[in-house]
Scaffold this motif. Structure first.
Motif, mmCIF file in Angstrom:
data_model
loop_
_atom_site.group_PDB
_atom_site.id
_atom_site.type_symbol
_atom_site.label_atom_id
_atom_site.label_comp_id
_atom_site.label_asym_id
_atom_site.label_seq_id
_atom_site.Cartn_x
_atom_site.Cartn_y
_atom_site.Cartn_z
ATOM 1 N N ILE A 94 -11.462 9.178 22.954
ATOM 2 C CA ILE A 94 -10.649 9.874 21.977
ATOM 3 C C ILE A 94 -9.234 9.962 22.520
ATOM 4 C CG2 ILE A 94 -10.273 12.058 20.759
ATOM 5 C CD1 ILE A 94 -13.323 12.451 20.782
ATOM 6 N N ARG A 95 -8.261 9.550 21.681
ATOM 7 C CA ARG A 95 -6.851 9.550 22.073
ATOM 8 C C ARG A 95 -6.016 10.244 21.002
ATOM 9 N NH1 ARG A 95 -6.410 3.114 22.237
ATOM 10 N NH2 ARG A 95 -8.235 2.688 23.515
ATOM 11 N N ALA A 96 -4.885 10.771 21.426
ATOM 12 C CA ALA A 96 -3.929 11.334 20.469
ATOM 13 C C ALA A 96 -3.384 10.205 19.594
ATOM 14 C CB ALA A 96 -2.787 12.029 21.195
ATOM 15 N N ILE A 97 -3.183 10.488 18.320
ATOM 16 C CA ILE A 97 -2.593 9.500 17.415
ATOM 17 C C ILE A 97 -1.099 9.411 17.705
ATOM 18 C CG2 ILE A 97 -1.973 9.002 15.018
ATOM 19 C CD1 ILE A 97 -4.635 10.132 14.165
ATOM 20 N N THR A 98 -0.643 8.174 17.874
ATOM 21 C CA THR A 98 0.775 7.895 18.057
ATOM 22 C C THR A 98 1.206 6.890 16.988
ATOM 23 O OG1 THR A 98 0.213 6.149 19.632
ATOM 24 C CG2 THR A 98 0.727 8.326 20.560
ATOM 25 N N GLU A 99 2.507 6.710 16.854
ATOM 26 C CA GLU A 99 3.063 5.809 15.837
ATOM 27 C C GLU A 99 2.445 4.416 15.905
ATOM 28 O OE1 GLU A 99 5.446 4.233 12.789
ATOM 29 O OE2 GLU A 99 5.237 6.341 13.334
ATOM 30 N N ASP A 100 2.149 3.938 17.113
ATOM 31 C CA ASP A 100 1.652 2.568 17.262
ATOM 32 C C ASP A 100 0.232 2.360 16.740
ATOM 33 O OD1 ASP A 100 0.920 4.173 19.539
ATOM 34 O OD2 ASP A 100 0.306 2.351 20.573
ATOM 35 N N VAL A 101 -0.506 3.404 16.412
ATOM 36 C CA VAL A 101 -1.851 3.225 15.856
ATOM 37 C C VAL A 101 -1.914 3.540 14.359
ATOM 38 C CG1 VAL A 101 -3.013 3.634 18.052
ATOM 39 C CG2 VAL A 101 -2.693 5.526 16.478
ATOM 40 N N LEU A 102 -0.780 3.906 13.762
ATOM 41 C CA LEU A 102 -0.801 4.254 12.332
ATOM 42 C C LEU A 102 -1.238 3.089 11.444
ATOM 43 C CD1 LEU A 102 2.181 6.667 11.587
ATOM 44 C CD2 LEU A 102 -0.266 7.161 11.672
ATOM 45 N N ASN A 103 -0.876 1.865 11.795
ATOM 46 C CA ASN A 103 -1.310 0.716 10.976
ATOM 47 C C ASN A 103 -2.823 0.543 11.019
ATOM 48 O OD1 ASN A 103 1.220 0.048 9.980
ATOM 49 N ND2 ASN A 103 1.674 -1.296 11.699
ATOM 50 N N ALA A 104 -3.429 0.694 12.191
ATOM 51 C CA ALA A 104 -4.885 0.592 12.300
ATOM 52 C C ALA A 104 -5.555 1.739 11.547
ATOM 53 C CB ALA A 104 -5.312 0.585 13.766
ATOM 54 N N CYS A 105 -4.981 2.942 11.635
ATOM 55 C CA CYS A 105 -5.519 4.087 10.886
ATOM 56 C C CYS A 105 -5.398 3.845 9.386
ATOM 57 C CB CYS A 105 -4.794 5.373 11.274
ATOM 58 S SG CYS A 105 -5.166 5.971 12.935
ATOM 59 N N THR A 106 -4.309 3.218 8.966
ATOM 60 C CA THR A 106 -4.095 2.899 7.556
ATOM 61 C C THR A 106 -5.179 1.960 7.049
ATOM 62 O OG1 THR A 106 -1.716 3.221 7.734
ATOM 63 C CG2 THR A 106 -2.489 1.831 5.921
ATOM 64 N N ASP A 107 -5.474 0.915 7.800
ATOM 65 C CA ASP A 107 -6.525 -0.034 7.400
ATOM 66 C C ASP A 107 -7.872 0.661 7.277
ATOM 67 O OD1 ASP A 107 -4.607 -2.044 7.415
ATOM 68 O OD2 ASP A 107 -5.190 -2.808 9.402
ATOM 69 N N LEU A 108 -8.198 1.509 8.239
ATOM 70 C CA LEU A 108 -9.463 2.242 8.198
ATOM 71 C C LEU A 108 -9.495 3.208 7.018
ATOM 72 C CD1 LEU A 108 -12.202 3.000 9.371
ATOM 73 C CD2 LEU A 108 -11.017 4.564 10.930
ATOM 74 N N TYR A 109 -8.398 3.885 6.770
ATOM 75 C CA TYR A 109 -8.290 4.833 5.668
ATOM 76 C C TYR A 109 -8.587 4.146 4.334
ATOM 77 C CZ TYR A 109 -6.169 8.666 2.986
ATOM 78 O OH TYR A 109 -5.936 9.697 2.115
ATOM 79 N N ILE A 110 -7.972 2.990 4.116
ATOM 80 C CA ILE A 110 -8.209 2.224 2.892
ATOM 81 C C ILE A 110 -9.671 1.809 2.798
ATOM 82 C CG2 ILE A 110 -7.677 0.034 1.728
ATOM 83 C CD1 ILE A 110 -4.813 0.332 2.974
ATOM 84 N N GLU A 111 -10.223 1.317 3.898
ATOM 85 C CA GLU A 111 -11.616 0.869 3.920
ATOM 86 C C GLU A 111 -12.568 2.001 3.524
ATOM 87 O OE1 GLU A 111 -14.854 -0.019 7.387
ATOM 88 O OE2 GLU A 111 -12.903 -1.001 7.618
ATOM 89 N N VAL A 112 -12.345 3.185 4.072
ATOM 90 C CA VAL A 112 -13.253 4.315 3.835
ATOM 91 C C VAL A 112 -13.054 4.927 2.442
ATOM 92 C CG1 VAL A 112 -13.830 6.666 4.576
ATOM 93 C CG2 VAL A 112 -13.571 4.840 6.274
ATOM 94 N N PHE A 113 -11.810 5.192 2.070
ATOM 95 C CA PHE A 113 -11.583 5.965 0.848
ATOM 96 C C PHE A 113 -11.521 5.138 -0.436
ATOM 97 C CE2 PHE A 113 -10.275 9.023 4.091
ATOM 98 C CZ PHE A 113 -11.100 10.073 3.714
ATOM 99 N N ASN A 114 -11.502 3.822 -0.342
ATOM 100 C CA ASN A 114 -11.537 3.010 -1.552
ATOM 101 C C ASN A 114 -12.961 2.630 -1.943
ATOM 102 O OD1 ASN A 114 -8.796 3.191 -1.714
ATOM 103 N ND2 ASN A 114 -8.383 1.018 -1.470
#
Length: 152
Positions: A5-25
């Motif tokens: 588990i790591r703190a979210i930083t700007e450099d992981v926002l794109n990966a979080c975005t892809d996961l967010y779309i995958e889960v919530f769509n």
């Protein structure tokens, strides 16, 4: 389960975005997030004063994340848990509980006394939070109002 588990930083926002779309769509949410709208949402949350977010990795792959922000109340700081998702194929295996527990410990250490969140009624998400000792707040109600001709 080998996880980190790591703190979210700007450099992981794109990966979080892809996961967010995958889960919530997909079920049960069936939203229509695009890369642009999801990234704007997550970036907005991450730029909010008091932001706290953690990402969970298994074998180097992003498996989930949680994000929100601290708010000052008259008696203490509260935390608004705004977004939380676990990769669909990994749900039900303890990843969400581990990530939520990590967040709760962190918030406790920095003086936050209460966590609030919104989720879909009577679904898997509500059951997950209840399993993790969250209660439906009997003192508050979610209210909304549609403005103009925008989508609801």
């Amino acid at each position: 389960m080998t996880q980190e588990i790591r703190a979210i930083t700007e450099d992981v926002l794109n990966a979080c975005t892809d996961l967010y779309i995958e889960v919530f769509n997909q079920e049960p949410w069936n939203d229509s997030w695009t890369e642009d709208t999801a990234l704007k949402r997550l970036r907005h949350i991450s730029l909010t004063p008091g932001f706290v977010g953690f990402s969970l990795y298994e074998k180097g792959e992003l498996a989930g994340f949680v994000a929100g922000y601290r708010e000052q109340w008259f008696d203490s700081e509260h935390f608004d848990l705004v977004e939380f998702c676990i990769r669909t194929g990994r749900q039900g295996n303890g990843y969400g509980s581990a990530l939520l527990h990590h967040l709760e410990q962190h918030l406790s250490h920095i003086g936050v006394s209460r966590i609030y969140l919104l989720t879909m009624r009577a679904g898997q998400a509500e059951a997950f939070y209840k399993k993790n000792n969250y209660d439906v707040n009997g003192h508050m109600v979610m209210m909304g109002k549609k403005l103009g001709a925008g989508k609801s």
